[in-house]
Scaffold this active site. Structure first.
Site, mmCIF file in Angstrom:
data_model
loop_
_atom_site.group_PDB
_atom_site.id
_atom_site.type_symbol
_atom_site.label_atom_id
_atom_site.label_comp_id
_atom_site.label_asym_id
_atom_site.label_seq_id
_atom_site.Cartn_x
_atom_site.Cartn_y
_atom_site.Cartn_z
ATOM 1 N N ALA A 12 -10.098 -13.253 1.274
ATOM 2 C CA ALA A 12 -10.487 -14.679 1.455
ATOM 3 C C ALA A 12 -11.850 -14.701 2.087
ATOM 4 O O ALA A 12 -12.056 -13.893 2.958
ATOM 5 C CB ALA A 12 -9.655 -14.349 1.973
ATOM 6 N N LYS A 183 1.397 3.242 3.620
ATOM 7 C CA LYS A 183 1.397 2.966 5.055
ATOM 8 C C LYS A 183 1.991 1.249 5.277
ATOM 9 O O LYS A 183 1.574 0.287 5.364
ATOM 10 C CB LYS A 183 -0.418 2.510 5.603
ATOM 11 N N GLU A 188 8.369 -3.576 7.307
ATOM 12 C CA GLU A 188 8.566 -3.415 5.505
ATOM 13 C C GLU A 188 9.415 -2.252 5.728
ATOM 14 O O GLU A 188 10.147 -1.734 4.445
ATOM 15 C CB GLU A 188 7.551 -3.134 5.445
ATOM 16 N N ASP A 254 -5.794 -3.495 8.964
ATOM 17 C CA ASP A 254 -6.998 -3.179 8.285
ATOM 18 C C ASP A 254 -7.801 -1.908 8.770
ATOM 19 O O ASP A 254 -8.031 -0.326 8.183
ATOM 20 C CB ASP A 254 -7.836 -4.264 7.394
#
Length: 315
Positions: A12, A183, A188, A254
């Protein structure tokens, strides 16, 4: 140092700006925007490059947005391997509200990729002959969540270790032996195991469960402001977060993956690599808007944390 390739399937063009207050129906007068190439693997590659690592960023690129994206990424000095696509590279917008300090992030879905375009992207990664492959970020619309299984097979053929940082169906599809390292965030992990994880014991148990279910050989769980934990064969580590003044969270995850992978590529132990990753993630909080981690911040934070000896080894 071992070579790294990153794959970003849904990059993006990141635009960030500021306004006094976000209000509905009003025209919001904003500050001069900052425009940067973004997306999970793109951010990882930019941070690895900034930290002195050898990396190539592989990504789809199309339309006027893609042209701007590619130029900006080339200007950063990151070696790139763009794959032309019929669609148009997406854009995203981050707005910081001056009055409250809150941050608003608007993320568009991105273009669909044809099967031939996906195959070109996978082959471009392997053609770089990396020792580590980092697949990071969301999938484009309509993409088979099992795409990383294909990447794992290709990585295995050249002896590369696959590191995956993704979410949703793509993360769930990693089950049954896809990645070398994964990771997920704590949220999650809770979704994957189907229960809340209240403390360290439950969180370590859940990470062991993911290893047992074949998600990866190494499971790193990001705990946000509480740091991170790692579970691998014969090793369990829990590291606290490195406290820094709160800033923009854009790219923090990131940056953590970038620092972790770069340290592993430099033959650091799992513990030292995790600590370096934590330092890189914390350093990202010190930069404004969509600006990523600075090398001097990472080295300073890592050295200070190493000196404190804050690592907790449960092996």
């Amino acid at each position: 140092m071992a070579r790294i390739a990153t794959l970003t399937l849904n990059p993006a063009l990141d635009q960030s700006t500021r306004t006094d207050k976000v209000r509905p129906t009003h025209k919001l007068r904003c500050a001069e925007p900052r425009i940067e190439p973004g997306g999970g693997g793109i951010n990882v590659a930019r941070v690895i490059h900034a930290l002195g690592g050898e990396v190539t960023a592989v990504f789809p690129c199309g339309g006027p947005t893609g042209t701007t994206f590619e130029k900006l990424l080339r200007d950063t000095g990151v070696p790139i391997a763009p794959v032309p696509i019929a669609g148009t590279t997406r854009a995203s917008l981050t707005v910081d509200e001056n009055e409250t300090g809150e941050q608003y992030r608007f993320v568009l879905p991105g273009p669909m990729l044809a099967e031939a375009e996906l195959e070109q992207l996978l082959q471009a990664v392997i053609a770089d002959s990396p020792r580590y492959v980092v697949a990071s970020g969301s999938l484009p619309p309509g993409c088979d969540p099992a795409i990383f299984h294909r990447l794992c097979g290709l990585s295995g053929k050249i002896g590369a270790r696959l590191v995956v940082d993704t979410s949703g169906p793509a993360l769930a599809a990693l089950e049954r032996g896809c990645a070398w390292l994964v990771k997920p965030s704590l949220r999650e992990v809770e979704e994957l195991v189907g229960r809340e994880l209240a403390g360290d014991a439950e969180q370590f148990a859940a990470a062991r469960e993911l290893r047992g279910r074949g998600f990866a050989d190494v499971v790193v769980v990001s705990l946000a402001e509480r740091g991170a934990l790692l579970v691998a064969e014969g090793t369990e580590l829990r590291l606290p977060a490195i406290e820094v003044p709160a800033g923009s969270a854009v790219g923090a995850g990131d940056s953590m993956v970038a620092g972790l992978t770069l340290a592993l590529a430099a033959n650091k132990t799992l513990g030292d690599a995790l600590l370096y990753g934590i330092a890189a993630g914390a350093a990202a909080l010190l930069t404004p808007g969509a600006e990523l981690t600075r090398r001097e911040d990472v080295e300073r934070l890592y050295s200070a944390a190493l000196a404190r000896g804050s690592m907790q080894n449960r092996s």
